[in-house]
Design an enzyme around this catalytic site. Structure first.
Site, PDB file in Angstrom:
ATOM      1  N   HIS A   1       0.813  -1.216   0.000  1.00  0.00           N
ATOM      2  CA  HIS A   1       0.000   0.000   0.000  1.00  0.00           C
ATOM      3  C   HIS A   1       0.849   1.271   0.000  1.00  0.00           C
ATOM      4  O   HIS A   1       0.340   2.353  -0.276  1.00  0.00           O
ATOM      5  CB  HIS A   1      -0.992  -0.006   1.175  1.00  0.00           C
ATOM      6  CG  HIS A   1      -0.396   0.303   2.504  1.00  0.00           C
ATOM      7  ND1 HIS A   1      -0.040  -0.671   3.415  1.00  0.00           N
ATOM      8  CD2 HIS A   1      -0.093   1.487   3.104  1.00  0.00           C
ATOM      9  CE1 HIS A   1       0.446  -0.111   4.502  1.00  0.00           C
ATOM     10  NE2 HIS A   1       0.423   1.198   4.341  1.00  0.00           N
TER      11      HIS A   1
ATOM     12  N   SER B   1       4.360   2.347   8.005  1.00  0.00           N
ATOM     13  CA  SER B   1       4.119   1.385   6.932  1.00  0.00           C
ATOM     14  C   SER B   1       5.387   1.005   6.198  1.00  0.00           C
ATOM     15  O   SER B   1       6.209   1.860   5.865  1.00  0.00           O
ATOM     16  CB  SER B   1       3.145   1.966   5.907  1.00  0.00           C
ATOM     17  OG  SER B   1       1.831   1.828   6.336  1.00  0.00           O
ATOM     18  N   GLY B   2       5.505  -0.278   5.911  1.00  0.00           N
ATOM     19  CA  GLY B   2       6.624  -0.766   5.133  1.00  0.00           C
ATOM     20  C   GLY B   2       7.870  -1.002   5.930  1.00  0.00           C
ATOM     21  O   GLY B   2       8.779  -1.711   5.492  1.00  0.00           O
TER      22      GLY B   2
END
Length: 278
Positions: A76, A216-217
């Site tokens: 995402h 995120s990530g």
């Protein structure tokens, strides 16, 4: 109804109490709400993923350098296919230390089954435009064996640059938070994440310790037999708040995707060799 929020664009760490720490903590008394400042370059596989807007680049997600030419992150984070770059050897986003390596992203490989957060498969590989130079500030993250599942309460840390609390402000310095593993049996209970948590995910925290918007990530760094392995890719938290009780930070479980990671890199190498023969 459960609500969850992707951790893209802003980064945060939440750590309520001091706990026994490894060498990665800064030797100072400074503490900020929601995390500790990491010792510079003590997580040397952590990268800052940045996107270009007009003439400037902005941090959006974290990621892990897993090979000299490859970065692993969340699907995402890169589904918008913007102009991305990665910064390696980074600690403070507001100043240049001279240890940074800035490399463009030449290819984005998103897991073919990725559609939305609820379904899982929140993983992507980024092919760098050139190989990273490994040194004391930039190192490769170690991946776990395929299928490995860590026990409940295994020691892990989430790392990133961002919000120091839900709705708070970004941190320029890389921070870390202690997030012990919450096993699938506990995390999938009806009053926790229920069926939202798939077996291809791993949970960490569950109380005042949490990742937050922008992690995120980034990696979930877990200590196994005296060595840190990247067992998770930060994916989402509760929309009611990053540190909502019984809603631990949810990560893509890296050990569930080792075969896919290998297949992408092997296919890329084959295409590269074929193109160079033409």
């Amino acid at each position: 109804m459960l609500r969850f929020l992707a951790l893209t664009s802003l980064v945060a760490l939440v750590l309520a109490e001091p706990v026994p720490q490894p060498r990665h903590l800064e030797d100072s008394s400074e503490r900020v709400v929601g995390g500790d400042v990491a010792r510079p370059n003590s997580w040397p596989w952590q990268i800052s993923l940045q996107y270009r807007f007009i003439s400037n680049y902005y941090h959006t997600c974290g990621g892990t350098l897993i090979a000299r030419g490859w970065v692993m992150t969340a699907a995402h984070c890169v589904e918008d296919l913007l102009d991305y770059r990665v910064v390696l050897g980074e600690h403070d986003l507001s100043i240049a230390s001279g240890n940074e390596q800035i490399i463009g992203v030449s290819q984005v490989h998103i897991h073919p089954q990725w559609k939305k957060l609820a379904d899982g498969y929140d993983i992507a590989l980024l092919r760098l435009a050139s190989d990273a130079t490994l040194n004391s500030h930039v190192q490769l993250g170690s991946l776990p064996p395929s299928g490995q599942i860590l026990p409940h309460n295994n020691l892990c840390y989430v790392t990133g640059w961002g919000l120091t609390s839900t709705g708070g402000i970004l941190s320029n310095q890389l921070k870390q938070a202690f997030l012990p593993v919450v096993d699938y049996e506990a995390c999938s209970r009806s009053d926790w994440w229920s069926s939202t948590v798939k077996t291809t995910r791993v949970c960490g925290g569950g109380g005042t310790e949490a990742g937050c918007n922008g992690d995120s990530g980034g990696p979930l760094n877990c200590l196994v037999n005296g060595k840190y392995y990247v067992h998770g890719i930060a994916s989402f938290v509760s929309a009611w708040g990053c540190d909502t009780p019984k809603k631990p930070t949810v990560f893509t479980r890296v050990s569930a995707y080792i075969d896919w990671l290998d297949s992408v890199s092997i296919r890329d190498m084959y295409i590269y060799k074929l193109q160079n023969k033409l």
